[in-house]
Design a protein around this motif. Structure first.
Motif: not given
Length: 360
Positions: A224, A256, A262, A266
């Motif tokens: 991310y 994550d 996660m 996502y």
């Protein structure tokens, strides 16, 4: 058992210096130490590294050699403590290499400090001039993306205001102060080239094929933070184009930054950040990304491809992880993580295949 052998680094530090290091884990001042590998002994500077990892019990470190040794100036030793598999970072960086992205090499090693076994670590190659030299790449500046301002935008996501400096968010690892101008120009041009000219003119600044491969790698692994930091920028002196180099990929493959699950859906297939958005607004680049992603989803980003790699890594490190003093409470989780990764690959692969049509 010979297949299970890992390099063992013995580090000798003055007991007072070691005590001071443990007291102040945020210090950036290295201490003098000795590194012993087999029959070889080296003088090194030794220091903590990382940010949030300094808050956990198993710390990460960095070696700095006073002089270049075997073509190496510095090495990073990652505890990988939050990732209980201890392999996600390496798995990611090797995955990037397999899809044609310039990526640091890594390997697992054992660390002992002053006769106290510290366990299994991941040794990471530093992205610097020697990184380029080992690959016979032309010299060029290297910038580390250190915070969210490295989002390729003129606007800071931190305070949502115009950046005072377009190179904000980066630190220079290699190059001169004049090279910052090239970085400023890159960020400026990404944001100001008119749409009708973007396809042609952006290629003066960015190696588009390499960027799209990098983008596919971040999207598959779901790092991310990887879109706005966790990367280095390298500008080739022969072409003047910038390339992306991934860094810090332990929070991936279904976990994550806190080690929590996660969700596989996502991050969208297009990823994000200003440069990704502008590139994927160009039909020819979008089509190229479609074909790259489709190929990766059929080859490298599959359980069939990754399982032998994961099994091999586990075979090598398991005997040592079982003796790692920081992993005793987490062995059950360690044994379970390959299945977590396999399930993630299957779910993420299906999700991305369903959304390939969004790119057409």
């Amino acid at each position: 058992m010979s297949n299970h052998k890992l390099p063992h680094y013995h580090i000798e530090i003055d007991p007072y210096d070691w005590k001071e290091m443990q007291k102040d884990v945020w210090s950036e001042d290295p201490v003098v130490a000795n590194l012993i590998v087999g029959n070889n002994k080296y003088d090194i500077d030794f220091v903590h590294r990382g940010s949030h990892i300094r808050k956990v019990t198993k710390k990460s470190y960095q070696f700095l050699f006073p002089q270049v040794t075997a073509g190496i100036k510095e090495l990073h030793l990652n505890a990988e403590y939050i990732d209980k598999s201890l392999i996600r970072n390496k798995l990611s960086l090797d995955f990037f290499s397999s899809i044609g992205v310039l990526s640091p090499s890594s390997s697992h090693v054992l660390i002992t400090i002053n006769d106290n076994f510290q366990g299994v670590y991941l040794q990471l190659e530093s992205v610097d001039r020697y990184f380029l030299k080992r690959r016979n790449l032309p010299h060029g500046p290297i910038f580390y993306a250190e915070n969210d301002n490295a989002n390729f935008s003129l606007v800071s996501p931190i305070d949502e205001d115009l950046k005072r400096r377009f190179e904000s968010g980066y630190s220079r690892k290699e190059g001169t102060s004049e090279d910052k101008e090239a970085l400023r120009e890159l960020v400026y041009q990404i944001n100001t080239i008119p749409p009708k000219k973007f396809e042609e003119e952006i290629q003066d600044y960015v190696e588009v094929d390499k960027y799209l491969r990098w983008l596919a790698g971040v999207v598959c692994t779901q790092n991310y933070d990887g879109f706005i930091h966790n990367y280095a920028l390298y500008r080739r002196s022969d072409t003047g184009q910038f390339e992306m180099i991934p860094w810090d990929y332990d929070a991936t493959w279904g976990r994550d930054i806190h080690g929590k699950e996660m969700e596989y859906d996502y991050i969208p297939i297009e990823g994000y950040n200003t440069l990704s958005g502008r590139l994927l607004d160009v039909p020819s680049f979008r089509e190229r990304y479609y074909h790259l992603m489709k190929d990766i989803l059929n080859k490298q980003f599959t359980v069939e491809y990754q399982k032998p790699i994961i099994d091999s890594l586990y075979e090598k490190i398991t005997p040592h992880v079982e003796k790692d003093p920081f992993m005793k409470k987490h062995l059950e989780r360690f044994y379970e993580e390959p299945e977590v990764i396999f399930e993630y690959i299957n779910d993420r692969n299906r999700y991305l295949k369903r959304h390939l049509a969004d790119l057409l």
